[in-house]
Each structure stands twice: as C-alpha cells, then as structure tokens.
Design an enzyme around this catalytic site. Structure first.
Site, PDB file in Angstrom:
ATOM      1  N   CYS A 102     -92.584  74.623  93.937  1.00 33.53           N
ATOM      2  CA  CYS A 102     -91.197  75.070  93.723  1.00 33.53           C
ATOM      3  C   CYS A 102     -90.992  76.549  94.047  1.00 33.53           C
ATOM      4  CB  CYS A 102     -90.755  74.769  92.303  1.00 33.53           C
ATOM      5  SG  CYS A 102     -90.750  73.010  91.931  1.00 33.53           S
ATOM      6  N   HIS A 143     -84.456  79.407  90.368  1.00 33.40           N
ATOM      7  CA  HIS A 143     -84.927  78.048  90.655  1.00 33.40           C
ATOM      8  C   HIS A 143     -84.212  77.080  89.715  1.00 33.40           C
ATOM      9  CE1 HIS A 143     -87.260  74.624  91.517  1.00 33.40           C
ATOM     10  NE2 HIS A 143     -88.039  74.684  90.442  1.00 33.40           N
ATOM     11  N   ASN A 183     -83.790  69.108  90.329  1.00 35.35           N
ATOM     12  CA  ASN A 183     -84.785  70.054  90.852  1.00 35.35           C
ATOM     13  C   ASN A 183     -85.195  69.609  92.261  1.00 35.35           C
ATOM     14  OD1 ASN A 183     -87.025  71.582  91.436  1.00 35.35           O
ATOM     15  ND2 ASN A 183     -88.011  71.303  89.433  1.00 35.35           N
TER      16      ASN A 183
HETATM   17  N1  COA Z   1     -85.327  59.716  78.635  1.00 31.52           N
HETATM   18  C1  COA Z   1     -85.403  59.514  77.302  1.00 31.52           C
HETATM   19  N2  COA Z   1     -86.409  59.980  76.555  1.00 31.52           N
HETATM   20  C2  COA Z   1     -87.364  60.697  77.168  1.00 31.52           C
HETATM   21  C3  COA Z   1     -87.345  60.935  78.544  1.00 31.52           C
HETATM   22  C4  COA Z   1     -86.280  60.421  79.280  1.00 31.52           C
HETATM   23  N3  COA Z   1     -86.146  60.608  80.608  1.00 31.52           N
HETATM   24  N4  COA Z   1     -88.424  61.663  78.874  1.00 31.52           N
HETATM   25  C5  COA Z   1     -89.119  61.876  77.736  1.00 31.52           C
HETATM   26  N5  COA Z   1     -88.464  61.277  76.705  1.00 31.52           N
HETATM   27  C6  COA Z   1     -88.861  61.279  75.298  1.00 31.52           C
HETATM   28  C7  COA Z   1     -90.350  61.381  75.110  1.00 31.52           C
HETATM   29  O1  COA Z   1     -90.947  60.107  75.197  1.00 31.52           O
HETATM   30  C8  COA Z   1     -90.437  61.972  73.729  1.00 31.52           C
HETATM   31  O2  COA Z   1     -90.228  60.950  72.779  1.00 31.52           O
HETATM   32  P1  COA Z   1     -91.102  60.913  71.418  1.00 31.52           P
HETATM   33  O3  COA Z   1     -90.771  62.197  70.707  1.00 31.52           O
HETATM   34  O4  COA Z   1     -90.589  59.672  70.752  1.00 31.52           O
HETATM   35  O5  COA Z   1     -92.523  60.841  71.876  1.00 31.52           O
HETATM   36  C9  COA Z   1     -89.236  62.906  73.656  1.00 31.52           C
HETATM   37  O6  COA Z   1     -88.323  62.444  74.665  1.00 31.52           O
HETATM   38  C10 COA Z   1     -89.594  64.367  73.894  1.00 31.52           C
HETATM   39  O7  COA Z   1     -90.373  64.439  75.080  1.00 31.52           O
HETATM   40  P2  COA Z   1     -90.884  65.829  75.634  1.00 31.52           P
HETATM   41  O8  COA Z   1     -91.547  65.617  76.963  1.00 31.52           O
HETATM   42  O9  COA Z   1     -91.663  66.524  74.591  1.00 31.52           O
HETATM   43  O10 COA Z   1     -89.472  66.562  75.846  1.00 31.52           O
HETATM   44  P3  COA Z   1     -89.143  68.086  76.053  1.00 31.52           P
HETATM   45  O11 COA Z   1     -88.214  68.518  75.007  1.00 31.52           O
HETATM   46  O12 COA Z   1     -90.356  68.917  76.310  1.00 31.52           O
HETATM   47  O13 COA Z   1     -88.310  68.021  77.411  1.00 31.52           O
HETATM   48  C11 COA Z   1     -88.585  68.446  79.771  1.00 31.52           C
HETATM   49  C12 COA Z   1     -88.928  67.550  78.589  1.00 31.52           C
HETATM   50  C13 COA Z   1     -89.338  67.921  80.983  1.00 31.52           C
HETATM   51  C14 COA Z   1     -87.100  68.372  80.005  1.00 31.52           C
HETATM   52  C15 COA Z   1     -89.004  69.895  79.455  1.00 31.52           C
HETATM   53  O14 COA Z   1     -90.312  69.916  78.965  1.00 31.52           O
HETATM   54  C16 COA Z   1     -88.918  70.789  80.637  1.00 31.52           C
HETATM   55  O15 COA Z   1     -87.839  71.035  81.170  1.00 31.52           O
HETATM   56  N6  COA Z   1     -90.059  71.350  81.079  1.00 31.52           N
HETATM   57  C17 COA Z   1     -90.118  72.271  82.190  1.00 31.52           C
HETATM   58  C18 COA Z   1     -89.894  71.519  83.424  1.00 31.52           C
HETATM   59  C19 COA Z   1     -89.880  72.392  84.602  1.00 31.52           C
HETATM   60  O16 COA Z   1     -89.319  73.458  84.603  1.00 31.52           O
HETATM   61  N7  COA Z   1     -90.507  71.865  85.621  1.00 31.52           N
HETATM   62  C20 COA Z   1     -90.423  72.319  86.933  1.00 31.52           C
HETATM   63  C21 COA Z   1     -91.119  73.560  87.192  1.00 31.52           C
HETATM   64  S1  COA Z   1     -91.103  73.626  88.907  1.00 31.52           S
END
Ligand code: COA
Length: 323
Positions: free
Chosen positions: A114, A250, A280
């Site tokens: 990215c 980004h 993204n």
């Molecule tokens: N729909 C519904 N539920 C979802 C889901 C989806 N698409 N994806 C994950 N969940 C659930 C998980 O299973 C988890 O459930 P549980 O608590 O029952 O186990 C819950 O949501 C929380 O999951 P988690 O992965 O811990 O969520 P989060 O708050 O960390 O959010 C992201 C996830 C990916 C949005 C976040 O971590 C993020 O934005 N990270 C950075 C990503 C980024 O910048 N990446 C690119 C860099 S280039």
C-alpha cells in the site's frame, strides 16, 4: 543546478462494476452496518476480466498525461507500483509503456504494497533530481479482488480495485520555484512482514496466494508510523502543521484517516477521503484520491499537499508536494 521535480498532472481509473456492502453481505457473513462502523467503507469497485492491472494503469496514465498537457514523447520512465502484476514478467509497467506508445527510456514494477505509490514517487523524484530522467509516470494499479480470501470476512470486505497515476517532470525556467516535490521519506521494517502479507506467489507451485492480515496490529502500527512520517516531513522542510493545505492519506480505514487529520489539526474538509466509495485500493489509493480532489477543483495549484501511506512489509512513507 539540478532540477526539482514538478507533479504536473494526475489521473485515475475505477472499474465499472460497483459492489455495495449489502451486495457483499449476500455471499459473505457480514453486514453494511459492521463494515461502515469499523471502516467507513460503503462500496468498492471490482475489476472485470478485461480490466487488468495494465489496462487500468494505462487509463490512469493517459489521464495524468492529459492533465499535465504532456504526451507519450515526454515520458522517459514508467514506475508501476503494484502487488497484483498481470504477469511475473514482463513488468506491467512495460505493458503500459507499449500501450501508451512510449518508445524510449525504461520502466519497472515496484513492490511496496500500500506504500508503493509513495515509494514510486520517491524513486521518480530521485531520478529527476539526479538527471537520470526528465519525465516519469508513477502509477499505482491493483486488482486485489483477485487475491482476496472470500472465506475471511475480516479482510475481503476491506479492499477494492483501481488505478491512479501522476506525471512528474523536471522543473523548467517558467515554473514557480516554490512548486514541486519538496521531500519524500520512505521506510520499511521487514521484521513485521507477518502481520500483513500474501501467502503465495507465481513462483510457488499451486499457491497463487491470498491476502492475510492481523488487522488490530496493523492498525496500531499505522497510527504510530504515519504520525512519525508526517512529523519527519514537516521537520525536514522547516514547516508546521499550519502550513499544510491538504492531507491526502492512504485510504484503508476512516478511523485511521480521521485520527491523522485530528493530529494535524486539519478540519475534516481539508482531508481527502475516498475510502467510503473506493475501499482500500492499495498502491492506487493515494493517486486516485489526489486525482479526484484535483479534478473537482478542491486542491488548487500552489496548495501544499501531504501524502502518506503504510502497507505490508511493513512499508510506509510520506511526500510533501506543492502543486
Ligand atoms: N463482518 C462482521 N463481523 C466481522 C467482520 C465482518 N466483515 N470481520 C470481523 N468481524 C468480527 C470478528 O469476527 C470479531 O468478532 P468476535 O469479537 O465475535 O470474535 C469482531 O468482528 C471484531 O473483529 P476484529 O478483527 O478484532 O475487528 P477490529 O475492530 O480490529 O476491526 C479492522 C477490524 C480490519 C477493520 C481493523 O482492525 C483495521 O482497520 N485494521 C487496519 C487495517 C488496515 O489499515 N489495513 C491496511 C493497511 S495497508
């Protein structure tokens, strides 16, 4: 004196097919509400078969050249940042070179996930400052829809396809001497390679590869590293937050973008956001956002724009540009 580089034009391309969160939730165990709340994403574009990395990159490059008032004859080098090249070789950059009718110079693909566009801009700026090239196309083009794991709802809802490009050229006597790429800073930390990666490649038998991400860890590093990158860029130029007219970050997650804007003391209307509509698009996200805000007249000539990105590697960086 060696020339500075001028960001002379930008352009973008988005695939025709739009997929909303509701449409995605018919095949993936997710909901519009969850995706919007956690990321700000409402929809993304997915490429159809003919919309390859080269096809989209070429369209974005054509738009950037037209915006700069330049032609294929002005292009010495093409740097194409991608994690989803059409072939292992030739470089997708050279497919674009052929499509554009560029018959001189050189080109190559650049792999920095990215942060690929910021890396590409940094390389182009160095080449222009050293006299190695006078006109460089920097393209980010990605088809992440082809490497997503549709069984992993934590990642497949986050990405989209598209391409963005800029044309960077050596400054000439008529250019305002405050204009140009003021600085670029790029960084990497290979020890964090396992928090965001693709688990395969063309060179691995029967394993084309899918994206794997430990979202929380990436989030944590993104907030810290990007804040450092911004301070580094300002310090290198003897500037403060108040000097920045626009932040073009980004586009991975609305919460990270808002946190950066707040840290810089910028009102939300000075931060360019496309993640709601594009999701993204990895290396394409910054040039696509820049192209959009230039085309609709928000970012004007003379404005000071801060670009930043972070991606798998980890890779990250910033560029400070006066348009
Ligand atoms: N729909 C519904 N539920 C979802 C889901 C989806 N698409 N994806 C994950 N969940 C659930 C998980 O299973 C988890 O459930 P549980 O608590 O029952 O186990 C819950 O949501 C929380 O999951 P988690 O992965 O811990 O969520 P989060 O708050 O960390 O959010 C992201 C996830 C990916 C949005 C976040 O971590 C993020 O934005 N990270 C950075 C990503 C980024 O910048 N990446 C690119 C860099 S280039």
């Amino acid at each position: 004196m060696l020339p500075r580089s001028i960001l002379a034009g930008c352009g973008g391309y988005l695939p025709e097919r739009i997929v909303t969160n509701d449409e995605l939730s018919r095949t993936v165990d997710t909901s519009d509400e969850w995706i919007r709340d956690r990321t700000g994403i409402r929809q993304r574009h997915f490429a159809s078969k003919h919309e390859t990395t080269a096809f989209m990159g070429t369209a974005a490059a054509r738009a950037a050249l037209a915006d700069a008032g330049a032609t294929a004859a002005d292009v010495d080098a093409i740097i194409l940042a991608t994690s989803t090249p059409d072939q292992a070789f030739p470089a997708t950059a050279l497919r674009v070179q052929a499509e554009l009718g560029v018959t001189k110079g050189f080109g190559f693909d650049l792999s920095a996930a990215c942060a690929g566009f910021i890396y590409g801009l940094s390389v182009a700026d160095g080449m222009i400052r050293s006299g190695q090239a006078r006109g460089v196309l920097v393209i980010g083009s990605e088809v992440y829809s082809r490497i997503l794991n549709w069984q992993d709802r934590g990642t497949c809802v986050l990405f989209g396809d598209g391409a963005g490009a800029v044309f960077v050229r050596a400054a000439n006597a008529e250019d305002d001497d405050r204009r140009g790429v003021l600085s670029t800073h790029i960084h990497a930390q290979g020890t964090l390679g396992d928090i965001l990666y693709v688990d395969g490649a063309v060179g691995q038998p029967d394993k084309p590869g899918h994206l794997v991400m430990h979202g929380r860890e990436v989030f944590r590093h993104a907030v810290t590293r990007l804040a450092e990158a911004v301070e580094e860029a300002l310090a290198a130029n003897g500037m403060t937050h108040a000097d920045i007219d626009w932040l073009v970050p980004h586009q991975a997650n609305r919460r990270i973008i808002d946190a950066m804007g707040k840290k810089l003391g910028l009102p939300p209307e000075r931060v360019v956001v496309t993640v709601d509509r594009h999701a993204n698009t990895s290396a394409a996200s910054v040039p696509l956002a820049l192209a959009e805000a230039r085309a609709d007249g928000r970012i004007k000539s003379g404005d000071l724009v801060l670009l930043e990105a972070l991606g798998g590697g980890l890779t990250w960086g910033s560029a400070l540009v006066r348009l």
